[in-house]
Write an enzyme that holds these catalytic residues in place. Structure first.
Site, PDB file in Angstrom:
ATOM      1  N   LEU A 268       0.842  -1.124   0.054  1.00  0.00           N
ATOM      2  CA  LEU A 268      -0.090   0.073   0.016  1.00  0.00           C
ATOM      3  C   LEU A 268       0.794   1.177  -0.140  1.00  0.00           C
ATOM      4  O   LEU A 268       0.696   2.267   0.686  1.00  0.00           O
ATOM      5  CB  LEU A 268      -0.898  -0.072   1.069  1.00  0.00           C
ATOM      6  CG  LEU A 268      -2.087  -0.772   1.272  1.00  0.00           C
ATOM      7  CD1 LEU A 268      -3.023  -0.714   2.437  1.00  0.00           C
ATOM      8  CD2 LEU A 268      -3.062  -0.651   0.048  1.00  0.00           C
TER       9      LEU A 268
ATOM     10  N   CYS B 263       6.954  -9.345 -14.721  1.00  0.00           N
ATOM     11  CA  CYS B 263       6.131 -10.085 -14.280  1.00  0.00           C
ATOM     12  C   CYS B 263       4.623  -9.434 -13.989  1.00  0.00           C
ATOM     13  O   CYS B 263       3.880  -9.781 -14.986  1.00  0.00           O
ATOM     14  CB  CYS B 263       6.394 -11.011 -12.764  1.00  0.00           C
ATOM     15  SG  CYS B 263       7.843 -11.830 -12.931  1.00  0.00           S
TER      16      CYS B 263
ATOM     17  N   GLY C 273       6.365  -2.214 -12.254  1.00  0.00           N
ATOM     18  CA  GLY C 273       6.896  -2.528 -13.350  1.00  0.00           C
ATOM     19  C   GLY C 273       7.494  -3.803 -13.280  1.00  0.00           C
ATOM     20  O   GLY C 273       7.254  -4.916 -12.513  1.00  0.00           O
TER      21      GLY C 273
END
Length: 438
Positions: free
Chosen positions: A255, A265, A262
């Site tokens: 959070l 995966c 990025g």
């Protein structure tokens, strides 16, 4: 056990070295001769903390070897498939070319009793299809799916001491039992340490990986969406995240508002998951992932717009310092890196971009030679009219105004990862901007 690992990129190289470190005899196979030469010499072809050490120790023990010849899997009874599944050109679907090629090349060298184990992230349904191919070609050989949950920067630790193990096994009970026992032998150390184990079917094992990535991506984009509201209302998204994070149903991890996610995966996996849902006639089930992706990409443009605003409305011929190029710290991975994308966008607007990173300069310069790269923070900020902190490397998190203010042209900084103390910088006379914080 004697193990082969097919594909020695990020996943495969780490897995091969870690398995050898655990005491197995391992051969890593890849078609890239330069990569194999480097790994055989104990050199990691990418930056990953702890990998050079286990490459050296496992190689010295004689348990780890690398080859470009698939015939060298001879004698191995467990064969891990660890090749890449990139996004198809012009599509969000996963490209399974390398997975299929790996299995096809391996089949002539399989024998009855061997177990092929998929680790690559694949669309649901792939394992069942490949299992049919393996068992039809080599009676007595079987297939299992064992998804990876590696965090770049912690991949060695996550392989040797995973937080969970998942086996997707055959629907035939006898085959499932044999496959499970073999994998239990591979992961004996982790299981002895009471690592949670889920033994399930092929489809669930495939869905576990992409579902985990989809959830994490959603959580990151959620807090970034809230940051957008905080910015126009004067709220503080970091304090908000602290408050809702105390709720055990929500939790505080992932959070952290910033410039988005990025890497190799999360972006491709959520797109491929959505594409697979469309193929299955259930596109509406994962339609929300399109907005997750959109929010994520929007954060990059937000930083570019913020830079332009700080520079009086236009970036042309203005000096901008970029601290961080990798998509995350403790990695040299620039795949779909928000930091690098922002640097490239600013360069396209005519800004004079000078960028640095502890590990990712070589990769970034090979892909975007139009940028100017320097090895140190001091060189990057020289005469800069705005400084951008875009990857939260430890040394950047520790920066103080006194460390760089002598060299800058103007005291303006954008904290793209919300890791600096705003009061300290403002007290030193800096114009400080962050993500979702007043």
């Amino acid at each position: 056990m004697k193990i082969s690992v097919i594909g020695c990129g990020y996943l495969g190289a780490v897995h091969a070295a870690a398995m050898a470190e655990l005491g197995h005899e391992v051969v890593g196979i890849d078609v890239d001769e330069r990569k194999i030469e480097a790994l055989a010499a104990g050199r990691a072809p990418f930056f990953e903390p702890g990998l050079p050490e286990i490459l050296t120790s496992a190689g010295a023990s004689g348990r780890l070897s690398f080859s470009t010849d698939m015939a060298d899997v001879k004698g191995a009874t467990v064969h891990f498939i660890a090749v890449g599944t990139p996004q198809k050109a012009g599509s969000y679907s996963a490209d399974l070319t390398y997975v299929d090629a790996a299995v096809d090349s391996l089949i002539p060298h399989l024998k009855s009793g061997d177990l092929v184990v998929g680790k690559s992230t694949v669309p649901v349904g792939t394992a069942a299809r490949l299992a049919d191919k393996v068992t039809s070609a080599v009676p007595g050989a079987n297939l299992a799916w064992n998804p990876e949950f590696l965090r770049e920067g912690f991949a060695v630790e996550d392989t040797i001491s995973p937080d969970r193990l998942v086996y997707g096994v055959s629907p035939v009970a006898e085959v499932a039992e044999v496959s499970t026992n073999i994998l239990n032998s591979v992961y004996a150390k982790a299981l002895a340490e009471e690592t949670p184990l889920v033994v399930t079917d092929y489809a669930t094992a495939e869905l576990v990986k992409v579902s985990a990535n989809a959830f994490l991506a959603t959580k990151i984009s959620f807090i970034n969406a809230i940051a957008e509201i905080a910015e126009v209302t004067g709220g503080n998204v970091t304090e908000l995240a602290d408050a809702i994070g105390f709720d055990a149903r929500i939790g505080r991890r992932f959070l952290n508002a910033g410039i988005g996610f990025g890497g190799g995966c999360l972006p491709k996996d959520i797109r491929a998951f959505g594409a697979r849902a469309e193929e299955l006639g259930r596109g509406e089930s994962l339609a929300f992932l399109k907005e997750v992706d959109s929010i994520n990409l929007r954060r990059r443009q937000h930083v570019v717009d913020l830079v332009v605003d700080l520079l009086g409305g236009q970036a042309f011929n203005k000096r901008v310092a970029v601290l961080g190029l990798a998509f995350k710290p403790d990695s040299d991975d620039i795949r779909d890196s928000p930091a690098l994308d922002i640097a490239v966008q600013l360069n396209g607007l005519g800004a004079i971009v000078t960028a640095t990173d502890p590990e990712a300069i070589a990769n970034a310069s090979a892909k975007h030679p139009q940028l100017h790269f320097v090895p140190s923070v001091a060189e990057a900020v020289e005469q800069a009219e705005v400084v951008l902190l875009l990857t939260e490397w430890k040394e950047y998190r520790a920066l103080l105004p006194a460390d760089i203010e002598a060299g800058v042209g103007s005291k303006r900084i954008i904290d793209g990862r919300n890791v600096l103390d705003s009061a300290t910088w403002r007290a030193a006379g800096w114009e400080y901007r962050a993500m979702g914080r007043p």
